[in-house]
Each structure stands twice: as C-alpha cells, then as structure tokens.
Scaffold this motif. Structure first.
Motif, PDB file in Angstrom:
ATOM      1  N   MET A   1       0.846  -1.177   0.000  1.00  0.00           N
ATOM      2  CA  MET A   1       0.000   0.000   0.000  1.00  0.00           C
ATOM      3  C   MET A   1       0.894   1.243   0.000  1.00  0.00           C
ATOM      4  O   MET A   1       1.840   1.319   0.778  1.00  0.00           O
ATOM      5  CB  MET A   1      -0.906  -0.034   1.235  1.00  0.00           C
ATOM      6  N   PRO A   2       0.615   2.213  -0.854  1.00  0.00           N
ATOM      7  CA  PRO A   2       1.468   3.409  -0.918  1.00  0.00           C
ATOM      8  C   PRO A   2       1.305   4.277   0.331  1.00  0.00           C
ATOM      9  O   PRO A   2       0.284   4.206   1.011  1.00  0.00           O
ATOM     10  CB  PRO A   2       0.955   4.136  -2.165  1.00  0.00           C
ATOM     11  N   PRO A   3       2.312   5.094   0.624  1.00  0.00           N
ATOM     12  CA  PRO A   3       2.213   5.992   1.780  1.00  0.00           C
ATOM     13  C   PRO A   3       1.052   6.969   1.610  1.00  0.00           C
ATOM     14  O   PRO A   3       0.668   7.297   0.494  1.00  0.00           O
ATOM     15  CB  PRO A   3       3.540   6.734   1.786  1.00  0.00           C
ATOM     16  N   LEU A   4       0.513   7.436   2.718  1.00  0.00           N
ATOM     17  CA  LEU A   4      -0.512   8.472   2.674  1.00  0.00           C
ATOM     18  C   LEU A   4       0.075   9.745   3.245  1.00  0.00           C
ATOM     19  O   LEU A   4       1.126   9.715   3.881  1.00  0.00           O
ATOM     20  CB  LEU A   4      -1.752   8.023   3.460  1.00  0.00           C
ATOM     21  N   SER A   5      -0.588  10.874   3.021  1.00  0.00           N
ATOM     22  CA  SER A   5      -0.040  12.133   3.530  1.00  0.00           C
ATOM     23  C   SER A   5      -0.614  12.436   4.909  1.00  0.00           C
ATOM     24  O   SER A   5      -1.725  12.011   5.248  1.00  0.00           O
ATOM     25  CB  SER A   5      -0.322  13.284   2.566  1.00  0.00           C
ATOM     26  N   LEU A   6       0.137  13.173   5.685  1.00  0.00           N
ATOM     27  CA  LEU A   6      -0.306  13.571   7.016  1.00  0.00           C
ATOM     28  C   LEU A   6      -1.592  14.385   6.938  1.00  0.00           C
ATOM     29  O   LEU A   6      -2.425  14.313   7.830  1.00  0.00           O
ATOM     30  CB  LEU A   6       0.806  14.360   7.710  1.00  0.00           C
ATOM     31  N   ALA A   7      -1.785  15.123   5.858  1.00  0.00           N
ATOM     32  CA  ALA A   7      -2.990  15.943   5.704  1.00  0.00           C
ATOM     33  C   ALA A   7      -4.253  15.094   5.632  1.00  0.00           C
ATOM     34  O   ALA A   7      -5.345  15.585   5.907  1.00  0.00           O
ATOM     35  CB  ALA A   7      -2.878  16.822   4.459  1.00  0.00           C
ATOM     36  N   THR A   8      -4.126  13.809   5.285  1.00  0.00           N
ATOM     37  CA  THR A   8      -5.303  12.948   5.166  1.00  0.00           C
ATOM     38  C   THR A   8      -5.526  12.060   6.387  1.00  0.00           C
ATOM     39  O   THR A   8      -6.533  11.361   6.451  1.00  0.00           O
ATOM     40  CB  THR A   8      -5.191  12.040   3.919  1.00  0.00           C
ATOM     41  N   LEU A   9      -4.616  12.090   7.353  1.00  0.00           N
ATOM     42  CA  LEU A   9      -4.755  11.264   8.550  1.00  0.00           C
ATOM     43  C   LEU A   9      -5.859  11.842   9.437  1.00  0.00           C
ATOM     44  O   LEU A   9      -5.803  12.999   9.834  1.00  0.00           O
ATOM     45  CB  LEU A   9      -3.427  11.209   9.318  1.00  0.00           C
ATOM     46  N   ALA A  10      -6.856  11.040   9.750  1.00  0.00           N
ATOM     47  CA  ALA A  10      -8.001  11.499  10.532  1.00  0.00           C
ATOM     48  C   ALA A  10      -7.594  11.806  11.975  1.00  0.00           C
ATOM     49  O   ALA A  10      -6.692  11.159  12.519  1.00  0.00           O
ATOM     50  CB  ALA A  10      -9.095  10.434  10.522  1.00  0.00           C
ATOM     51  N   PRO A  11      -8.256  12.790  12.600  1.00  0.00           N
ATOM     52  CA  PRO A  11      -7.970  13.088  14.005  1.00  0.00           C
ATOM     53  C   PRO A  11      -8.121  11.837  14.866  1.00  0.00           C
ATOM     54  O   PRO A  11      -9.041  11.040  14.693  1.00  0.00           O
ATOM     55  CB  PRO A  11      -9.017  14.140  14.366  1.00  0.00           C
ATOM     56  N   GLY A  12      -7.158  11.659  15.786  1.00  0.00           N
ATOM     57  CA  GLY A  12      -7.155  10.505  16.664  1.00  0.00           C
ATOM     58  C   GLY A  12      -6.387   9.312  16.116  1.00  0.00           C
ATOM     59  O   GLY A  12      -6.088   8.379  16.852  1.00  0.00           O
ATOM     60  N   MET A  13      -6.048   9.347  14.828  1.00  0.00           N
ATOM     61  CA  MET A  13      -5.306   8.253  14.211  1.00  0.00           C
ATOM     62  C   MET A  13      -3.811   8.477  14.388  1.00  0.00           C
ATOM     63  O   MET A  13      -3.333   9.603  14.429  1.00  0.00           O
ATOM     64  CB  MET A  13      -5.630   8.145  12.721  1.00  0.00           C
ATOM     65  N   THR A  14      -3.071   7.368  14.459  1.00  0.00           N
ATOM     66  CA  THR A  14      -1.623   7.399  14.613  1.00  0.00           C
ATOM     67  C   THR A  14      -0.985   6.601  13.489  1.00  0.00           C
ATOM     68  O   THR A  14      -1.507   5.565  13.085  1.00  0.00           O
ATOM     69  CB  THR A  14      -1.224   6.777  15.966  1.00  0.00           C
ATOM     70  N   ALA A  15       0.125   7.115  12.960  1.00  0.00           N
ATOM     71  CA  ALA A  15       0.889   6.421  11.921  1.00  0.00           C
ATOM     72  C   ALA A  15       2.357   6.773  12.115  1.00  0.00           C
ATOM     73  O   ALA A  15       2.714   7.533  13.016  1.00  0.00           O
ATOM     74  CB  ALA A  15       0.403   6.820  10.535  1.00  0.00           C
ATOM     75  N   ARG A  16       3.211   6.232  11.254  1.00  0.00           N
ATOM     76  CA  ARG A  16       4.650   6.504  11.333  1.00  0.00           C
ATOM     77  C   ARG A  16       5.129   7.196  10.059  1.00  0.00           C
ATOM     78  O   ARG A  16       4.657   6.901   8.969  1.00  0.00           O
ATOM     79  CB  ARG A  16       5.430   5.210  11.555  1.00  0.00           C
ATOM     80  N   VAL A  17       6.088   8.103  10.226  1.00  0.00           N
ATOM     81  CA  VAL A  17       6.624   8.879   9.103  1.00  0.00           C
ATOM     82  C   VAL A  17       7.388   7.951   8.159  1.00  0.00           C
ATOM     83  O   VAL A  17       8.248   7.175   8.589  1.00  0.00           O
ATOM     84  CB  VAL A  17       7.551  10.011   9.610  1.00  0.00           C
ATOM     85  N   ALA A  18       7.069   8.064   6.865  1.00  0.00           N
ATOM     86  CA  ALA A  18       7.741   7.283   5.828  1.00  0.00           C
ATOM     87  C   ALA A  18       8.749   8.134   5.062  1.00  0.00           C
ATOM     88  O   ALA A  18       9.642   7.606   4.420  1.00  0.00           O
ATOM     89  CB  ALA A  18       6.719   6.697   4.856  1.00  0.00           C
ATOM     90  N   GLY A  19       8.601   9.457   5.108  1.00  0.00           N
ATOM     91  CA  GLY A  19       9.487  10.356   4.373  1.00  0.00           C
ATOM     92  C   GLY A  19       8.724  11.599   3.952  1.00  0.00           C
ATOM     93  O   GLY A  19       7.692  11.938   4.540  1.00  0.00           O
ATOM     94  N   PHE A  20       9.220  12.250   2.906  1.00  0.00           N
ATOM     95  CA  PHE A  20       8.607  13.489   2.440  1.00  0.00           C
ATOM     96  C   PHE A  20       8.383  13.437   0.944  1.00  0.00           C
ATOM     97  O   PHE A  20       9.188  12.852   0.212  1.00  0.00           O
ATOM     98  CB  PHE A  20       9.504  14.702   2.746  1.00  0.00           C
ATOM     99  N   ALA A  21       7.304  14.070   0.510  1.00  0.00           N
ATOM    100  CA  ALA A  21       7.099  14.328  -0.908  1.00  0.00           C
ATOM    101  C   ALA A  21       8.097  15.426  -1.293  1.00  0.00           C
ATOM    102  O   ALA A  21       8.664  16.081  -0.415  1.00  0.00           O
ATOM    103  CB  ALA A  21       5.662  14.782  -1.159  1.00  0.00           C
ATOM    104  N   PRO A  22       8.338  15.648  -2.585  1.00  0.00           N
ATOM    105  CA  PRO A  22       9.284  16.704  -2.963  1.00  0.00           C
ATOM    106  C   PRO A  22       8.907  18.058  -2.350  1.00  0.00           C
ATOM    107  O   PRO A  22       7.767  18.491  -2.447  1.00  0.00           O
ATOM    108  CB  PRO A  22       9.178  16.748  -4.481  1.00  0.00           C
ATOM    109  N   LEU A  23       9.869  18.675  -1.673  1.00  0.00           N
ATOM    110  CA  LEU A  23       9.692  19.995  -1.094  1.00  0.00           C
ATOM    111  C   LEU A  23      11.062  20.622  -0.900  1.00  0.00           C
ATOM    112  O   LEU A  23      12.076  19.950  -1.050  1.00  0.00           O
ATOM    113  CB  LEU A  23       8.925  19.936   0.228  1.00  0.00           C
ATOM    114  N   ALA A  24      11.082  21.897  -0.586  1.00  0.00           N
ATOM    115  CA  ALA A  24      12.344  22.624  -0.424  1.00  0.00           C
ATOM    116  C   ALA A  24      13.198  21.960   0.651  1.00  0.00           C
ATOM    117  O   ALA A  24      12.692  21.528   1.691  1.00  0.00           O
ATOM    118  CB  ALA A  24      12.067  24.073  -0.052  1.00  0.00           C
TER     119      ALA A  24
END
Length: 90
Positions: free
Chosen positions: A1-24
């Motif tokens: 399953m591909p990573p999801l973005s933090l912006a889509t994680l529902a309140p109360g849910m917990t996940a682990r950081v996989a990395g970053f999309a392209p950014l400065a």
C-alpha cells in the motif's frame, strides 16, 4: 500500500513517518528538526474548521501545528504498517 499524507490522517489516528514528498530542502530539514524523522510516530489531534489551516499533530510527544500544504508533504506508512514497523524498529 502506498504511503498516505499527514494531511489525510483522521484526528485521533496514529501512523509513522515514511518520508517526504518533494519539497524545499530547508523545509525538509526544519521538519526533521521538529521530530518528523523516518519512523517517528505521528498522531493528528485537531484540524481547523472548514478544512483550513492549521493541523495540530503530536510527533514523538511534541505538539506541532502545520499548514495543510506542509502536512500534505509528510508521507506516512498506513496505520497498520506503521504499527508493525514501530514494533520492528524498537
């Protein structure tokens, strides 16, 4: 399953950081300084009403407020995979 973005994680849910999309690079460095390292546990706490900014998250025990555009660049392992990864990493 591909990573999801933090912006889509529902309140109360917990996940682990996989990395970053392209950014400065300086923004990626700042996020790492705030605790968004690979494998760090992240929980969404609150979102602004009507889908606005900011999003309040807890990353390894620290409360951080992020703009939605920045949260969208933080990639997460889906919660089931994130929990398994956390058990393996410790």
């Amino acid at each position: 399953m591909p990573p999801l973005s933090l912006a889509t994680l529902a309140p109360g849910m917990t996940a682990r950081v996989a990395g970053f999309a392209p950014l400065a690079a300086d923004l990626a460095d700042r996020l790492v300084e705030l605790g968004f390292d690979d494998g760090a546990e992240v929980e969404t706490l609150h979102r602004a009403p009507l889908g606005g900014d900011p999003i309040a998250v807890r990353v390894d025990g620290t409360l951080v407020a992020l703009r939605r555009a920045v949260a969208d660049c933080v990639l997460l392992y889906p919660p089931e995979q994130g929990d398994e990864r956390g058990d393996q990493a410790r």
